[in-house]
Design an enzyme around this catalytic site. Structure first.
Site, PDB file in Angstrom:
ATOM      1  CE1 TYR A  57      -4.595  -1.887   5.280  1.00 40.54           C
ATOM      2  CE2 TYR A  57      -3.326   0.048   4.696  1.00 40.54           C
ATOM      3  CZ  TYR A  57      -4.124  -0.888   4.381  1.00 40.54           C
ATOM      4  OH  TYR A  57      -4.300  -1.280   2.971  1.00 40.54           O
ATOM      5  CB  SER A  59      -0.702  -0.027   1.282  1.00 36.35           C
ATOM      6  OG  SER A  59      -1.327   1.377   1.644  1.00 36.35           O
TER       7      SER A  59
HETATM    8  P1  NAD Z   1     -11.509  -6.183   0.086  1.00 38.90           P
HETATM    9  O1  NAD Z   1     -12.041  -6.139   1.474  1.00 38.90           O
HETATM   10  O2  NAD Z   1     -12.344  -5.956  -1.395  1.00 38.90           O
HETATM   11  O3  NAD Z   1     -10.810  -7.833  -0.211  1.00 38.90           O
HETATM   12  C1  NAD Z   1     -10.260  -8.355   0.962  1.00 38.90           C
HETATM   13  C2  NAD Z   1     -10.096  -9.644   0.647  1.00 38.90           C
HETATM   14  O4  NAD Z   1      -9.348 -10.165   1.832  1.00 38.90           O
HETATM   15  C3  NAD Z   1     -11.659 -10.346   0.682  1.00 38.90           C
HETATM   16  O5  NAD Z   1     -11.341 -11.456  -0.190  1.00 38.90           O
HETATM   17  C4  NAD Z   1     -11.606 -10.831   2.098  1.00 38.90           C
HETATM   18  O6  NAD Z   1     -12.520 -11.999   1.980  1.00 38.90           O
HETATM   19  C5  NAD Z   1     -10.134 -11.302   2.587  1.00 38.90           C
HETATM   20  N1  NAD Z   1      -9.881 -11.596   3.859  1.00 38.90           N
HETATM   21  C6  NAD Z   1     -10.138 -10.745   4.835  1.00 38.90           C
HETATM   22  N2  NAD Z   1      -9.754 -11.252   5.999  1.00 38.90           N
HETATM   23  C7  NAD Z   1      -9.342 -12.385   5.785  1.00 38.90           C
HETATM   24  C8  NAD Z   1      -8.967 -13.397   6.483  1.00 38.90           C
HETATM   25  N3  NAD Z   1      -8.647 -13.563   7.900  1.00 38.90           N
HETATM   26  N4  NAD Z   1      -8.619 -14.536   5.656  1.00 38.90           N
HETATM   27  C9  NAD Z   1      -8.714 -14.794   4.514  1.00 38.90           C
HETATM   28  N5  NAD Z   1      -9.085 -13.822   3.813  1.00 38.90           N
HETATM   29  C10 NAD Z   1      -9.412 -12.700   4.470  1.00 38.90           C
HETATM   30  O7  NAD Z   1     -10.489  -4.905   0.060  1.00 38.90           O
HETATM   31  P2  NAD Z   1      -9.181  -4.787  -1.236  1.00 38.90           P
HETATM   32  O8  NAD Z   1      -9.220  -3.307  -1.120  1.00 38.90           O
HETATM   33  O9  NAD Z   1      -9.459  -5.395  -2.448  1.00 38.90           O
HETATM   34  O10 NAD Z   1      -7.996  -5.407  -0.203  1.00 38.90           O
HETATM   35  C11 NAD Z   1      -7.042  -6.177  -0.819  1.00 38.90           C
HETATM   36  C12 NAD Z   1      -5.671  -5.671  -0.203  1.00 38.90           C
HETATM   37  O11 NAD Z   1      -5.173  -4.515  -1.089  1.00 38.90           O
HETATM   38  C13 NAD Z   1      -5.018  -5.641   1.120  1.00 38.90           C
HETATM   39  O12 NAD Z   1      -4.118  -6.265   1.539  1.00 38.90           O
HETATM   40  C14 NAD Z   1      -5.303  -4.102   1.174  1.00 38.90           C
HETATM   41  O13 NAD Z   1      -4.731  -3.715   2.452  1.00 38.90           O
HETATM   42  C15 NAD Z   1      -4.830  -3.622  -0.071  1.00 38.90           C
HETATM   43  N6  NAD Z   1      -4.698  -2.371  -0.295  1.00 38.90           N
HETATM   44  C16 NAD Z   1      -6.145  -1.738  -0.544  1.00 38.90           C
HETATM   45  C17 NAD Z   1      -6.251  -0.478  -0.969  1.00 38.90           C
HETATM   46  C18 NAD Z   1      -7.489   0.232  -1.038  1.00 38.90           C
HETATM   47  O14 NAD Z   1      -7.477   1.462  -1.289  1.00 38.90           O
HETATM   48  N7  NAD Z   1      -8.526  -0.609  -1.333  1.00 38.90           N
HETATM   49  C19 NAD Z   1      -5.111   0.355  -1.093  1.00 38.90           C
HETATM   50  C20 NAD Z   1      -3.983  -0.110  -0.779  1.00 38.90           C
HETATM   51  C21 NAD Z   1      -3.490  -1.381  -0.566  1.00 38.90           C
END
Ligand code: NAD
Length: 255
Positions: free
Chosen positions: A150, A137
């Site tokens: 985080y 991130s």
């Molecule tokens: P999201 O909530 O859409 O997806 C998260 C996924 O992780 C889902 O499939 C959920 O079921 C799974 N998950 C959560 N807890 C879990 C557990 N205990 N065991 C197994 N699976 C689990 O969110 P996203 O934004 O797609 O996030 C994905 C990654 O991207 C994360 O690591 C997040 O930190 C990172 N990220 C997101 C953003 C953003 O702005 N959305 C920015 C930078 C980084």
């Protein structure tokens, strides 16, 4: 199709960025194992769409991770491509940050990648080819208030990425992280109510004045943009990209 014959395990791939990455890898012929939570019918539909298997391992549980890697190896083959993407968020000032939330964020956003990597790397080494891609991130490079766990976990995954990249450098295995800015997914949508409460703002104010405040492009990154970069990292042309922290943040960390 460039990933024919490859096995890809994508954690947290039932929604958001992980799902977009799983779709991109499957479209290039990879056999995909999905992981993550969600509605059983929707997950079944995704498995059919991608010709994928799904494992419901809770990534805060190292024994469940071990079972997931073993199942992937038995049913599809050992992962050639490992995408450590599952992540959760909690927004709160540090003095009132619930210790249970701290532990869960460190376990899912950081320690899970340690467990999957230590279990998947030996088979990649044996084959002389592997790709480990960690979703970090912009918060692996800079901080925002009220996101102590985080930011700590994401800085941790950036350091972990570099370390494993060095350890695997001569083995045909690259290890990188992608650092998106704000991507429009449920993870972002879900933190809007807490941020509204914490800062006494409206939904629109949170989106424009908090989330996109630091993102010079003033638009959310799309999950498909992140997936396209992950797919590029799987190409042979990306063999020399290792130990990198690749920003895709609309200029956020250029400031
Ligand atoms: P999201 O909530 O859409 O997806 C998260 C996924 O992780 C889902 O499939 C959920 O079921 C799974 N998950 C959560 N807890 C879990 C557990 N205990 N065991 C197994 N699976 C689990 O969110 P996203 O934004 O797609 O996030 C994905 C990654 O991207 C994360 O690591 C997040 O930190 C990172 N990220 C997101 C953003 C953003 O702005 N959305 C920015 C930078 C980084």
């Amino acid at each position: 199709m460039i990933l024919e014959g490859k096995v890809a395990l994508v954690t947290g791939s039932t929604s958001g960025i992980g799902l977009a990455i799983a779709r991109a890898l499957a479209a290039e012929g990879a056999a995909v194992m999905l992981n993550g939570f969600g509605d059983a019918g929707e997950i079944e539909r995704l498995c059919e769409e991608l010709g994928a298997l799904h494992d419901s391992a809770d990534l805060s549980d190292p024994a469940a991770i071990e079972a997931m890697i073993a199942r992937c190896s038995a049913e599809l083959g050992p992962p050639d491509i490992l995408v450590n993407n599952a992540g959760i968020q909690h927004v709160s000032p540090v003095e009132s940050f619930p210790p249970g939330k701290w532990d869960a964020i460190i376990a899912i956003n950081l320690s899970a990648a340690f467990h999957t990597t230590r279990l998947a790397l030996p088979a990649m080494r044996d084959k002389g080819w592997g790709r480990i891609i960690n979703t970090a991130s912009a918060h692996s490079l800079v901080a925002s208030p009220n996101k102590s766990a985080y930011v700590a976990a994401k800085h941790g995954i950036a350091g972990f990425t570099k370390t494993v990249a060095l350890e695997a450098a001569r083995d045909g295995v690259t290890v990188n992280c992608i650092s998106p800015g704000y991507v429009w997914t449920s993870l972002v949508e879900n933190q809007i109510p807490d941020t509204m409460k914490a800062r006494n703002l409206t939904r629109e104010q949170v989106m424009n004045d908090v989330l996109l405040a630091a993102q010079p492009t003033k638009r959310f990154v799309s999950p498909e943009e992140v997936a396209a970069l992950a797919l590029f990292l799987c190409r042979e042309e990306a063999a020399s990209i290792t130990g990198a922290n690749l920003s895709m943040d609309g200029g956020w960390t250029a400031q």
